[in-house]
Design a protein around this motif. Structure first.
Motif, PDB file in Angstrom:
ATOM      1  N   UNK A  89      65.810  57.384  64.553  1.00 43.55           N
ATOM      2  CA  UNK A  89      67.086  57.489  65.279  1.00 43.55           C
ATOM      3  C   UNK A  89      68.279  57.077  64.422  1.00 43.55           C
ATOM      4  N   UNK A  90      68.021  56.761  63.140  1.00 48.59           N
ATOM      5  CA  UNK A  90      69.090  56.411  62.230  1.00 48.59           C
ATOM      6  C   UNK A  90      69.414  54.947  62.154  1.00 48.59           C
ATOM      7  N   UNK A  91      68.814  54.124  63.021  1.00 49.13           N
ATOM      8  CA  UNK A  91      69.057  52.681  63.002  1.00 49.13           C
ATOM      9  C   UNK A  91      68.259  52.053  61.864  1.00 49.13           C
ATOM     10  N   UNK A  92      68.885  51.119  61.155  1.00 43.83           N
ATOM     11  CA  UNK A  92      68.217  50.425  60.061  1.00 43.83           C
ATOM     12  C   UNK A  92      67.553  49.151  60.572  1.00 43.83           C
ATOM     13  N   UNK A  93      66.373  48.868  60.063  1.00 43.76           N
ATOM     14  CA  UNK A  93      65.650  47.638  60.364  1.00 43.76           C
ATOM     15  C   UNK A  93      65.526  46.851  59.074  1.00 43.76           C
ATOM     16  N   UNK A  94      66.130  45.673  59.046  1.00 44.17           N
ATOM     17  CA  UNK A  94      66.100  44.811  57.872  1.00 44.17           C
ATOM     18  C   UNK A  94      65.257  43.583  58.202  1.00 44.17           C
ATOM     19  N   UNK A  95      64.245  43.346  57.406  1.00 39.91           N
ATOM     20  CA  UNK A  95      63.328  42.231  57.647  1.00 39.91           C
ATOM     21  C   UNK A  95      63.744  41.024  56.825  1.00 39.91           C
ATOM     22  N   UNK A  96      63.953  39.897  57.489  1.00 39.36           N
ATOM     23  CA  UNK A  96      64.294  38.644  56.828  1.00 39.36           C
ATOM     24  C   UNK A  96      63.391  37.554  57.388  1.00 39.36           C
ATOM     25  N   UNK A  97      62.367  37.209  56.648  1.00 38.31           N
ATOM     26  CA  UNK A  97      61.405  36.244  57.155  1.00 38.31           C
ATOM     27  C   UNK A  97      60.729  36.770  58.406  1.00 38.31           C
ATOM     28  N   UNK A  98      60.780  35.994  59.496  1.00 44.42           N
ATOM     29  CA  UNK A  98      60.188  36.407  60.759  1.00 44.42           C
ATOM     30  C   UNK A  98      61.150  37.215  61.624  1.00 44.42           C
ATOM     31  N   UNK A  99      62.366  37.402  61.150  1.00 43.44           N
ATOM     32  CA  UNK A  99      63.389  38.087  61.931  1.00 43.44           C
ATOM     33  C   UNK A  99      63.578  39.528  61.479  1.00 43.44           C
TER      34      UNK A  99
END
Length: 316
Positions: A89-99
């Motif tokens: 859907x074009x949304x970015x998912x950025x992983x930072x540790x557990x978040x």
């Protein structure tokens, strides 16, 4: 459900903080993720940044820029983005540790990492002005001094030729075994009267009033007022490459006129885009990227009206 931000900025140097200020003033939900170290911290005193005729240190500049970004609503968090993914859907998912951070757009402003010269106590030498990394920034302050350029091959030779406009006493210091210079480059160095010295890296030493290096051929000790390091840099483009963004042969990101990479919604600004490595350039690119993002996103903004008490009404 995790809220979707308008933009996440990866990198808290001049480019990232400029973008955050612009987006905050556009009333966008913007989050800056900063690993806590910017190459700008190496700057002892910059005299070529517009608006600071007496100079400003990198530490002071970053502190001011953080205060400014926060003042206009940007959120700054310490951390490292480990992975970046763009959903269907074009949304970015950025992983930072557990978040996991969700954002409609991303500005990558992670900069570059300097390849440090193989000499002892580099940080102290940079602080004392004995080792320098950017002749564009401070070549003017080197006028008339004895300058050594320590680095690899053609890159170091080009830097020595650049610096020649500031001093008639420039030597190219090539580590033992590093002789990969083309005939054309050697001719240019000779025409500019730049001496080429083969040196043992271990012989390059910092002293109270300068730097010394021992030539391999005859064992003569050469003394310099300062030495420029020319071992190149590594653009921090790994996250963008993992998403599929296009880079050039030097791993710098290709961007369009709005600073957008080949991945829709992924923008980039600063040193990882082009090789000039200047704060003024990074600031300009960040302003372009932030404005493009604002124009792309919906103009319907459901944020409460901000208080303008204490804020200057003067135009930027």
């Amino acid at each position: 459900m995790t809220a979707v931000l308008d933009c996440v900025v990866i990198g808290g140097g001049p480019a990232g903080l400029t973008a955050a200020t612009y987006l905050g003033r556009f009333r966008r939900n913007v989050l800056v993720i900063d690993k806590g170290w910017s190459r700008a911290k190496w700057i002892t005193l910059s005299h070529n940044l517009p608006g600071f005729p007496d100079g400003i240190s990198g530490v002071d500049l970053l502190a001011r820029m953080r205060e400014q970004a926060r003042r206009y609503g940007a959120t700054l968090e310490h951390g490292t983005i480990e992975t970046l993914y763009r959903a269907n859907d074009g949304v970015f998912l950025a992983k930072m540790g557990q978040n996991t951070i969700l954002a409609r757009t991303v500005i990558l402003a992670a900069g570059v990492v300097e390849n440090n010269p193989p000499v002892a106590h580099v940080a102290e030498a940079v602080k004392d002005g004995l080792i320098r990394t950017c002749p564009i920034c401070d070549g003017f302050e080197s006028i008339g001094k004895r300058i050594g350029v320590l680095g690899n091959g053609e890159h170091a030779a080009a830097e020595a030729l650049f610096i020649r406009t500031f001093s008639s006493q420039v030597s190219l210091l090539l580590p033992t075994g590093e002789i990969a210079l083309s005939p054309e480059t050697r001719a240019a160095l000779a025409a500019a009267r730049v001496e080429i010295l083969q040196v043992a890296v271990g012989s390059v030493a910092m002293e109270t009033n300068g730097v010394t290096a021992v030539a391999v051929g005859d064992g003569v000790t050469h003394r310099f007022d300062l030495v420029y390091s020319a071992f190149g840099i590594v653009p921090q483009t790994m996250l963008a490459i993992a998403v599929g963004a296009t880079v050039d042969a030097a791993n710098r990101l290709f961007v369009d006129g709005h600073q957008e990479t080949s991945i829709p919604g992924l923008f980039a600004a600063g040193d990882l885009v082009r090789g000039l490595n200047q704060i003024a350039v990074a600031d300009g690119e960040a302003a372009i990227a932030a404005t493009a993002i604002h124009n792309r996103l919906s103009k319907i903004l459901a944020q409460p009206e901000p208080s303008t008490a204490g804020l200057s009404s003067s135009r930027a």
